[in-house]
Design an enzyme around this catalytic site. Sequence first.
Site, PDB file in Angstrom:
ATOM      1  CG  ASN A 139       6.807 128.237 -13.978  1.00  0.00           C
ATOM      2  OD1 ASN A 139       7.345 128.311 -15.076  1.00  0.00           O
ATOM      3  ND2 ASN A 139       7.488 128.151 -12.862  1.00  0.00           N
ATOM      4  CG  ASP A 140       1.177 129.775 -11.357  1.00  0.00           C
ATOM      5  OD1 ASP A 140       0.650 128.647 -11.455  1.00  0.00           O
ATOM      6  OD2 ASP A 140       1.801 130.148 -10.357  1.00  0.00           O
ATOM      7  NE  ARG A 175       6.602 133.154  -4.975  1.00  0.00           N
ATOM      8  CZ  ARG A 175       6.528 132.161  -5.855  1.00  0.00           C
ATOM      9  NH1 ARG A 175       6.274 132.425  -7.121  1.00  0.00           N
ATOM     10  NH2 ARG A 175       6.736 130.915  -5.485  1.00  0.00           N
ATOM     11  CG  HIS A 224      11.512 114.739   4.383  1.00  0.00           C
ATOM     12  ND1 HIS A 224      10.805 114.256   5.431  1.00  0.00           N
ATOM     13  CD2 HIS A 224      10.885 115.850   3.979  1.00  0.00           C
ATOM     14  CE1 HIS A 224       9.782 115.058   5.674  1.00  0.00           C
ATOM     15  NE2 HIS A 224       9.815 116.023   4.797  1.00  0.00           N
ATOM     16  CB  CYS A 243      11.043 134.841 -12.040  1.00  0.00           C
ATOM     17  SG  CYS A 243       9.336 134.941 -11.512  1.00  0.00           S
ATOM     18  CD  GLU A 255       2.177 133.909 -10.019  1.00  0.00           C
ATOM     19  OE1 GLU A 255       2.802 132.903 -10.377  1.00  0.00           O
ATOM     20  OE2 GLU A 255       2.126 134.269  -8.822  1.00  0.00           O
ATOM     21  NE  ARG A 297       3.163 125.141 -11.871  1.00  0.00           N
ATOM     22  CZ  ARG A 297       3.725 126.177 -11.234  1.00  0.00           C
ATOM     23  NH1 ARG A 297       3.167 127.366 -11.236  1.00  0.00           N
ATOM     24  NH2 ARG A 297       4.870 126.038 -10.616  1.00  0.00           N
ATOM     25  NE  ARG A 323       9.240 128.765  -7.323  1.00  0.00           N
ATOM     26  CZ  ARG A 323       9.957 128.581  -8.443  1.00  0.00           C
ATOM     27  NH1 ARG A 323      11.231 128.280  -8.363  1.00  0.00           N
ATOM     28  NH2 ARG A 323       9.377 128.693  -9.621  1.00  0.00           N
TER      29      ARG A 323
HETATM   30  C1  PEP Z   1       5.590 131.037 -11.958  1.00  0.00           C
HETATM   31  O1  PEP Z   1       4.406 130.804 -11.742  1.00  0.00           O
HETATM   32  O2  PEP Z   1       6.077 131.186 -13.103  1.00  0.00           O
HETATM   33  C2  PEP Z   1       6.548 131.136 -10.845  1.00  0.00           C
HETATM   34  C3  PEP Z   1       7.788 131.532 -11.044  1.00  0.00           C
HETATM   35  O3  PEP Z   1       6.117 130.790  -9.605  1.00  0.00           O
HETATM   36  P1  PEP Z   1       5.907 129.286  -9.093  1.00  0.00           P
HETATM   37  O4  PEP Z   1       6.538 128.362 -10.095  1.00  0.00           O
HETATM   38  O5  PEP Z   1       6.550 129.235  -7.749  1.00  0.00           O
HETATM   39  O6  PEP Z   1       4.424 129.177  -9.062  1.00  0.00           O
HETATM   40 MG    MG Z   2       3.556 131.009  -9.784  1.00  0.00          MG
END
Ligand code: PEP
Ligand code: MG
Length: 586
Positions: free
Chosen positions: A455-456, A333, A189, A503, A432, A466, A297
């Site tokens: 990212n996903d 989201r 934290h 994003c 994603e 990841r 988020r």
């Molecule tokens: C992604 O998956 O690219 C994304 C923006 O969402 P998160 O990183 O929160 O999974």
């Molecule tokens: Mg994601």
Amino acid sequence: MIQGIGAAAGVAIGRAFVLPAWEWDVPDRRMETIDLSKEFERLHEGIRTSKHEIEEIKNEIKEMVGTEESTIFDAHLAILEDPVFMSEIRGIIERQYKAAEVAVKEAIDHFVTMFDLLDDEYMKERALDIKDVGNRLLKHLLGTPDITLPADTQPYILVAKELSPSQLVHLNPNNVLGMVTMIGGKTSHSAIMARALGIPLVSGLEQKMDQTIQTGDLLILDGDAGSLFIDPDKETVKKYTLVLEKQRRRKEQLQLLAAEEAITPDGARFHLAGNISSQKEFELAVKHGAQGVGLFRTEFLYMDRAELPTEEEQYEVYRKVAEKAGNHPVVIRTLDIGGDKQLEYFPLPEEDNPFLGYRAIRISLDRQDMFKTQLAAILRASAHGRVKIMYPMISSLEELRAANEILHEVMQDLGKRGLSYDSNIPVGIMIEVPAAAALADLLAEEADFFSIGTNDLVQYVLAVDRMNEKIAHMYHPYHPAVLRLLRTAVQAANQAGIPVSVCGEMAGDERSIPLWLHLGVNSLSMSPQALLRIKHRILHTEASHARSVGQECFVMKTSAEIEELLNQYAASLHHEDTVPHRSAAH
Ligand code: PEP
Ligand code: MG
């Protein structure tokens, strides 16, 4: 040099202030049977005072860094109400005739040892919470005064065995140049708060120290590299003074761009928004010139607390962000837990492949109670600004339709409750999951916008987890397969005439700008820390040339070739130390 964990970014140079170990010496005092009820009364009085104090700190921190960080203290309040912890204390008093403070101390030691033994970072962090709360209770039982920090006039680097959120809350962030802790990692934290406050932090130094740090010692810490120098030699001081100075100058130069439009010299315009998870981050995004929020988020509103946030609590946060964003859009989201994001009070089943499991929209469609509460809060906030809803991890039309059906039910409920909302609220989806990219043309007919979560998308299309360090070298955002999916999604959106933005982390990587220009993506959302850097790069990118570089990437056959080309192009535009050319107008 001592190597620890870089838990909050940035460099600091300054004198140490070493916090005395906050461990109370408790004499092992036993009493006569006759005193039992008095001891219980003392215990309850201590708990009441502690709770009151925690509530006050919670409010203080809410002012300072925002609601999300303040919810850490809900977890502390929950410990003081925890039946197992409390019955352990009562049991010791009752059966062993020990004084309340002795019982509290023994109960803390018992639980901390138990949690520490578990090979689980999360539980180890919870042990810190128990210690923090327990020490507060002890302080009241023993009547010991608080620790005094140095006078507000001299900035210092705080050194402690461990730092609890309660201690951090009393710090004046303007006076703390950096922090060093022996215990704790990136997920503690304190690390979360240090990052929110922008204070560099190096932690996890226990057993790595071959010398002790004394108050007054000169320290250098590098929160990016995780390194610490005690009484550094002249050369190191010189080197880091230059790094600090360079960081400061670059920040100042970039800050001049905050109010500028993100437009290339030949007129290609970008919309740059922020990825946020708290109000504090929103403020930082605004300071860095964000045109609204491209990804809120929301799961962080659900973390570090003892129970689900209510509709009212969520509405408060969403409304404030929507209001402050004014005419800029705020894309909220819906809850994206599962995978690496867990909630303490909402245990998810053990899964062999959590990223392929019970996650995001799948949970929302399953737990409609939670989903409806969140949708109601978002809808109500839409009456106060340009709010948009976005569903994470959509992989089929059925999922989008099912989510929309629930949304419409919630809209009707709100109508019945006489509450207002934007009935034309745009509802979009994250692209994603590779299935969503493959179905992009069909999804574009029923979604109001797309936001590509690279990212996903990268982990799913390449089948590279990841979170797995062992295969991190295989996680290639610039893989030809990723590029093809990006193209499919963007073309589908363009064809259907719906907006598309990116994003994921790729949006904050300047090397990808040629790809966006070639594909025709002009909306990006990224971490607040990346915004000005990307804008600076856009201001120095000739779109016509970059487009041809982007086009070439789509002809190349391997990630290595694509990355090499983009690296070379980015290096040719290196303007690190130049004053941004448009700033002169301001
Ligand atoms: C992604 O998956 O690219 C994304 C923006 O969402 P998160 O990183 O929160 O999974
Ligand atoms: Mg994601």
